[in-house]
Design a protein around this motif. Structure first.
Motif, PDB file in Angstrom:
ATOM      1  N   GLY A 115      10.509  -5.585   2.848  1.00 53.21           N
ATOM      2  CA  GLY A 115       9.335  -5.278   3.662  1.00 53.21           C
ATOM      3  C   GLY A 115       8.301  -4.464   2.906  1.00 53.21           C
ATOM      4  O   GLY A 115       7.094  -4.601   3.132  1.00 53.21           O
ATOM      5  N   GLU A 116       8.759  -3.617   1.977  1.00 53.61           N
ATOM      6  CA  GLU A 116       7.827  -2.825   1.175  1.00 53.61           C
ATOM      7  C   GLU A 116       7.035  -3.734   0.242  1.00 53.61           C
ATOM      8  O   GLU A 116       5.825  -3.569   0.062  1.00 53.61           O
ATOM      9  CB  GLU A 116       8.598  -1.788   0.372  1.00 53.61           C
ATOM     10  CG  GLU A 116       7.711  -0.836  -0.415  1.00 53.61           C
ATOM     11  CD  GLU A 116       8.509   0.242  -1.126  1.00 53.61           C
ATOM     12  OE1 GLU A 116       7.891   1.053  -1.840  1.00 53.61           O
ATOM     13  OE2 GLU A 116       9.747   0.260  -0.976  1.00 53.61           O
ATOM     14  N   LEU A 117       7.704  -4.701  -0.363  1.00 54.33           N
ATOM     15  CA  LEU A 117       7.008  -5.648  -1.242  1.00 54.33           C
ATOM     16  C   LEU A 117       5.999  -6.472  -0.450  1.00 54.33           C
ATOM     17  O   LEU A 117       4.901  -6.762  -0.938  1.00 54.33           O
ATOM     18  CB  LEU A 117       8.024  -6.565  -1.920  1.00 54.33           C
ATOM     19  CG  LEU A 117       8.903  -5.914  -2.992  1.00 54.33           C
ATOM     20  CD1 LEU A 117      10.017  -6.851  -3.415  1.00 54.33           C
ATOM     21  CD2 LEU A 117       8.072  -5.504  -4.193  1.00 54.33           C
ATOM     22  N   VAL A 118       6.359  -6.851   0.770  1.00 55.03           N
ATOM     23  CA  VAL A 118       5.428  -7.602   1.615  1.00 55.03           C
ATOM     24  C   VAL A 118       4.193  -6.763   1.921  1.00 55.03           C
ATOM     25  O   VAL A 118       3.060  -7.250   1.888  1.00 55.03           O
ATOM     26  CB  VAL A 118       6.123  -8.044   2.924  1.00 55.03           C
ATOM     27  CG1 VAL A 118       5.103  -8.617   3.911  1.00 55.03           C
ATOM     28  CG2 VAL A 118       7.199  -9.090   2.630  1.00 55.03           C
ATOM     29  N   SER A 119       4.394  -5.478   2.206  1.00 54.74           N
ATOM     30  CA  SER A 119       3.270  -4.591   2.501  1.00 54.74           C
ATOM     31  C   SER A 119       2.345  -4.463   1.298  1.00 54.74           C
ATOM     32  O   SER A 119       1.114  -4.478   1.428  1.00 54.74           O
ATOM     33  CB  SER A 119       3.789  -3.205   2.913  1.00 54.74           C
ATOM     34  OG  SER A 119       2.722  -2.313   3.137  1.00 54.74           O
ATOM     35  N   ILE A 120       2.913  -4.357   0.102  1.00 55.40           N
ATOM     36  CA  ILE A 120       2.090  -4.257  -1.107  1.00 55.40           C
ATOM     37  C   ILE A 120       1.298  -5.542  -1.312  1.00 55.40           C
ATOM     38  O   ILE A 120       0.116  -5.512  -1.681  1.00 55.40           O
ATOM     39  CB  ILE A 120       2.982  -3.955  -2.329  1.00 55.40           C
ATOM     40  CG1 ILE A 120       3.574  -2.547  -2.206  1.00 55.40           C
ATOM     41  CG2 ILE A 120       2.189  -4.079  -3.625  1.00 55.40           C
ATOM     42  CD1 ILE A 120       4.597  -2.218  -3.273  1.00 55.40           C
ATOM     43  N   ALA A 121       1.952  -6.690  -1.065  1.00 56.26           N
ATOM     44  CA  ALA A 121       1.292  -7.977  -1.286  1.00 56.26           C
ATOM     45  C   ALA A 121       0.268  -8.316  -0.207  1.00 56.26           C
ATOM     46  O   ALA A 121      -0.531  -9.234  -0.394  1.00 56.26           O
ATOM     47  CB  ALA A 121       2.333  -9.089  -1.367  1.00 56.26           C
ATOM     48  N   THR A 122       0.282  -7.594   0.903  1.00 52.46           N
ATOM     49  CA  THR A 122      -0.681  -7.875   1.977  1.00 52.46           C
ATOM     50  C   THR A 122      -1.708  -6.754   2.087  1.00 52.46           C
ATOM     51  O   THR A 122      -2.865  -6.918   1.701  1.00 52.46           O
ATOM     52  CB  THR A 122       0.052  -8.068   3.311  1.00 52.46           C
ATOM     53  OG1 THR A 122       0.949  -6.964   3.555  1.00 52.46           O
ATOM     54  CG2 THR A 122       0.863  -9.360   3.292  1.00 52.46           C
ATOM     55  N   ALA A 123      -1.276  -5.595   2.583  1.00 46.93           N
ATOM     56  CA  ALA A 123      -2.216  -4.501   2.840  1.00 46.93           C
ATOM     57  C   ALA A 123      -2.855  -3.984   1.554  1.00 46.93           C
ATOM     58  O   ALA A 123      -4.077  -3.798   1.478  1.00 46.93           O
ATOM     59  CB  ALA A 123      -1.502  -3.366   3.576  1.00 46.93           C
ATOM     60  N   ASP A 124      -2.042  -3.742   0.520  1.00 45.78           N
ATOM     61  CA  ASP A 124      -2.602  -3.201  -0.720  1.00 45.78           C
ATOM     62  C   ASP A 124      -3.485  -4.216  -1.432  1.00 45.78           C
ATOM     63  O   ASP A 124      -4.537  -3.858  -1.974  1.00 45.78           O
ATOM     64  CB  ASP A 124      -1.477  -2.734  -1.647  1.00 45.78           C
ATOM     65  CG  ASP A 124      -0.867  -1.422  -1.190  1.00 45.78           C
ATOM     66  OD1 ASP A 124      -1.624  -0.480  -0.921  1.00 45.78           O
ATOM     67  OD2 ASP A 124       0.361  -1.336  -1.076  1.00 45.78           O
ATOM     68  N   ALA A 125      -3.056  -5.475  -1.457  1.00 43.57           N
ATOM     69  CA  ALA A 125      -3.886  -6.505  -2.088  1.00 43.57           C
ATOM     70  C   ALA A 125      -5.219  -6.651  -1.361  1.00 43.57           C
ATOM     71  O   ALA A 125      -6.270  -6.837  -1.988  1.00 43.57           O
ATOM     72  CB  ALA A 125      -3.140  -7.844  -2.101  1.00 43.57           C
ATOM     73  N   LYS A 126      -5.195  -6.529  -0.050  1.00 39.63           N
ATOM     74  CA  LYS A 126      -6.435  -6.619   0.731  1.00 39.63           C
ATOM     75  C   LYS A 126      -7.368  -5.458   0.403  1.00 39.63           C
ATOM     76  O   LYS A 126      -8.581  -5.639   0.257  1.00 39.63           O
ATOM     77  CB  LYS A 126      -6.109  -6.639   2.221  1.00 39.63           C
ATOM     78  CG  LYS A 126      -7.333  -6.878   3.117  1.00 39.63           C
ATOM     79  CD  LYS A 126      -6.903  -6.983   4.571  1.00 39.63           C
ATOM     80  CE  LYS A 126      -8.121  -7.243   5.465  1.00 39.63           C
ATOM     81  NZ  LYS A 126      -8.750  -8.540   5.187  1.00 39.63           N
ATOM     82  N   ARG A 127      -6.805  -4.265   0.268  1.00 38.22           N
ATOM     83  CA  ARG A 127      -7.626  -3.100  -0.045  1.00 38.22           C
ATOM     84  C   ARG A 127      -8.252  -3.209  -1.438  1.00 38.22           C
ATOM     85  O   ARG A 127      -9.404  -2.843  -1.633  1.00 38.22           O
ATOM     86  CB  ARG A 127      -6.793  -1.823   0.036  1.00 38.22           C
ATOM     87  CG  ARG A 127      -6.632  -1.308   1.454  1.00 38.22           C
ATOM     88  CD  ARG A 127      -5.968   0.049   1.464  1.00 38.22           C
ATOM     89  NE  ARG A 127      -6.016   0.642   2.799  1.00 38.22           N
ATOM     90  CZ  ARG A 127      -5.511   1.843   3.099  1.00 38.22           C
ATOM     91  NH1 ARG A 127      -4.931   2.554   2.155  1.00 38.22           N
ATOM     92  NH2 ARG A 127      -5.583   2.317   4.321  1.00 38.22           N
ATOM     93  N   VAL A 128      -7.480  -3.714  -2.382  1.00 38.76           N
ATOM     94  CA  VAL A 128      -8.032  -3.869  -3.727  1.00 38.76           C
ATOM     95  C   VAL A 128      -9.105  -4.955  -3.731  1.00 38.76           C
ATOM     96  O   VAL A 128     -10.162  -4.801  -4.355  1.00 38.76           O
ATOM     97  CB  VAL A 128      -6.923  -4.196  -4.739  1.00 38.76           C
ATOM     98  CG1 VAL A 128      -7.518  -4.508  -6.104  1.00 38.76           C
ATOM     99  CG2 VAL A 128      -5.955  -3.027  -4.851  1.00 38.76           C
ATOM    100  N   GLY A 129      -8.867  -6.062  -3.026  1.00 38.60           N
ATOM    101  CA  GLY A 129      -9.876  -7.107  -2.933  1.00 38.60           C
ATOM    102  C   GLY A 129     -11.152  -6.607  -2.310  1.00 38.60           C
ATOM    103  O   GLY A 129     -12.261  -6.993  -2.715  1.00 38.60           O
ATOM    104  N   ALA A 130     -11.036  -5.686  -1.334  1.00 40.11           N
ATOM    105  CA  ALA A 130     -12.210  -5.153  -0.641  1.00 40.11           C
ATOM    106  C   ALA A 130     -13.084  -4.307  -1.542  1.00 40.11           C
ATOM    107  O   ALA A 130     -14.231  -3.996  -1.188  1.00 40.11           O
ATOM    108  CB  ALA A 130     -11.768  -4.323   0.571  1.00 40.11           C
ATOM    109  N   VAL A 131     -12.576  -3.939  -2.718  1.00 42.92           N
ATOM    110  CA  VAL A 131     -13.396  -3.197  -3.677  1.00 42.92           C
ATOM    111  C   VAL A 131     -14.627  -4.011  -4.068  1.00 42.92           C
ATOM    112  O   VAL A 131     -15.695  -3.454  -4.350  1.00 42.92           O
ATOM    113  CB  VAL A 131     -12.543  -2.835  -4.914  1.00 42.92           C
ATOM    114  CG1 VAL A 131     -13.422  -2.369  -6.074  1.00 42.92           C
ATOM    115  CG2 VAL A 131     -11.548  -1.735  -4.547  1.00 42.92           C
TER     116      VAL A 131
END
Length: 560
Positions: A115-131
């Motif tokens: 679940g932690e890997l899923v969170s990184i691949a979803t929420a964190d990837a979205k935040r970096v893309g939003a840069v």
């Protein structure tokens, strides 16, 4: 070379630079148009309203309409370009993370829950893309400030210099305000991912937890993890509030100073009424780009924190090294462990002949786990060597190893799709149905409303535990690898079905090497040979019948 957070950010930005640059240019056009509005209004007052010139009024109103049309169009298309860049960048990061997690050398999952890997691949990837959106908006805000400053210079040199010289220190203060937010945002994402991972882990094992009566312990564990996540979220929200509040105070004070200076100049007669209106309008306009800069700064702070988390996964050390040797052209399936030590395995030496059906019994489940890891090259031995047809596994590329040696884990997952698709995805042509018969999965198909075409839900949760085990076993048998390692494939099936499966495995694996790490008497009775690893690591060889008769510890392990 390790990957760092700035590398991830750079990749997300440069990978979509055309869209981001296009969006920034269009957004800058929008902000410039916004800055022109109060200037045009001031001209209308000075040249049309004050002088009563109707023709000039119509002309300048038309100009104002064109300005609004231009800024509206540029905003629409700039937002589209920036959002597309953000989504594409996030998508590419998700692909990179997925590729790293699925890489044959493994290692990315170490110390992290699924679940932690899923969170990184979803929420964190979205935040970096939003840069990408933040940078586009930030560039537009700077263009707006520059346009506003130049316009104020034309109205009044002191006002223009005040804006142009005041913005750089304002940006420096904004960066300092974003530092605590960056730190706490990273902690927030980490704790939220941990809570998500624990929740997914507990849900996956809910039936087992209920069977053990461990619901209270599971609830307590999740409550503690969730409380940590809540604390981190509150701290991040507090940092966000301080950041936004601080930026609001800074921008408010700055705009008030601009308006105050403009009012004094108008009172002294240094600027006209129209110029005063333009100056006041520009001062009010400056609030928008300054607010955008404050928002963009917060997004960048959170993006940097998420980029660091993504980098930690992408730069995870591999669990095993690569290999330069190739598999033999015709894999016979001979396995040899020579003085292998790993985990709880200590100086284990075992040889498995090509085509042999071997049973392995261990008292400690951790010993079985260590054995499965070194046989499937999920890990390399600390000492000793594991060989396939005389070639050390450590010298073979991990992907090739896993094409020759398939480890069917006890808790293997099924996927969304039909029953037949789950069994036959990796099967040789025509091998799916015989494998289902060998694993008694044909009974599962017969019990389902649409037989082999019945859709299964995620992880096969629409099936019972025994049904899932039989389908997973059928999938492993259908793959028909030269070496198949089975780990407790029948713990949830009844005795009669287990006896049928034991016969099916022998028939389906005829001529191919099979290692069964089990404690099932039915499966062990069908093995050519059994090795027993006791609590001290000593190995005893024999048939199942011989060991049951002669070895008390073995008898207790498999018959109780």
């Amino acid at each position: 070379m390790p990957i760092e957070g700035r590398d991830v950010l750079r990749r997300a930005i440069t990978g979509q630079w055309k869209l981001s640059a296009g969006g920034a240019v269009l957004a800058a056009s929008h902000q410039t148009g916004e800055a022109l509005v109060p200037v045009v209004v001031g001209v209308v007052i000075d040249q049309a309203v004050s002088g009563g010139d109707g023709r000039a009024l119509v002309t300048w109103i038309a100009v104002l309409a064109l300005v609004f049309a231009g800024l509206s169009t540029s905003y629409r298309f700039s937002a589209r370009a920036a959002e597309k860049a953000a989504e594409l960048a996030a998508h590419e990061l998700r692909l990179a993370l997925t590729g790293r997690v699925l890489e044959h050398r493994a290692g990315a999952e170490m110390g992290r829950l699924p679940g932690e890997l899923v969170s990184i691949a979803t929420a964190d990837a979205k935040r970096v893309g939003a840069v990408n959106v933040a940078l586009s908006a930030g560039a537009a805000a700077l263009a707006g400030l520059l346009a506003g400053g130049v316009a104020l210079l034309l109205v009044s040199v002191p006002l223009g210099l005040l804006v142009l010289l005041g913005v750089p220190p304002l940006l420096a203060l904004a960066h300092l305000l974003g530092k605590p937010l960056e730190r706490r945002s990273g902690a927030e994402q980490e704790r939220a991912a941990k809570a998500s991972g624990v929740a997914a882990d507990l849900i996956a094992g809910l039936r087992v937890l209920k069977g053990m009566g461990a619901e209270r312990a599971a609830v307590d564990r999740y409550r503690a993890t969730s409380r940590d996540a809540l604390t981190a979220t509150v701290r991040a929200a507090r940092a966000q509030a301080w950041h936004d509040g601080g930026m609001l105070i800074l921008t408010g004070v700055f705009i008030a100073i601009v308006a105050l200076v403009g009012g004094r100049l108008a009172a002294q007669g240094d600027i006209s009424v129209g110029q005063l209106v333009a100056a006041v309008g520009l001062a009010q306009f400056l609030l928008t780009p300054l607010s955008i800069l404050a928002w963009a700064n917060g997004e960048l702070a959170q993006g940097r924190a998420s980029a660091a988390r993504i980098a930690s996964v992408l730069s995870s050390p591999p669990a095993v090294a690569g290999g330069e040797d190739d598999l033999p052209p015709d894999v016979r399936g001979g396995i040899a462990l020579k003085e292998v030590s790993y985990g709880l395995l200590r100086d284990v030496s075992v040889e498995v002949a090509p085509g042999e059906l071997l049973g392995v019994v261990t008292i400690d489940p951790a010993v079985a786990t260590s054995l499965l890891k070194v046989l499937g090259r999920a890990a390399d031995p600390e000492s000793g060597v594991v060989e396939l047809d005389g070639v050390p596994l450590s010298s073979i590329e991990p992907g090739q190893v896993r094409r020759a040696i398939v480890v069917a884990e006890h808790d293997a997952d099924l996927f969304e799709g039909t029953l037949l698709e789950n069994v036959g995805a990796a099967a040789e042509p025509g091998a799916a149905w015989p494998a289902m018969e060998a694993a008694a999965a044909d009974q599962v198909a017969a019990a389902l409303p649409y037989g082999t075409q019945t859709p299964l839900t995620e992880r096969g949760l629409s099936l019972s535990g025994g049904q899932r085990q039989r389908v997973a076993l059928a999938r492993a048998l259908a793959a028909a690898p030269p070496v198949l390692i089975l780990h407790d494939p029948t713990t949830a099936v009844d005795a009669a079905t287990e006896a049928r499966i034991a016969r099916g495995i022998r028939t389906a694996r005829e001529g191919r090497t099979t290692i069964m790490v089990v404690t099932s008497p039915a499966l062990l009775a069908g093995a050519d040979r059994v090795i027993f690893v006791d609590g001290d690591g000593r190995i005893t060889h024999g048939t199942h019948a011989e060991l049951v008769h002669d070895h008390e510890t073995y008898r207790a392990a498999v018959l109780t």
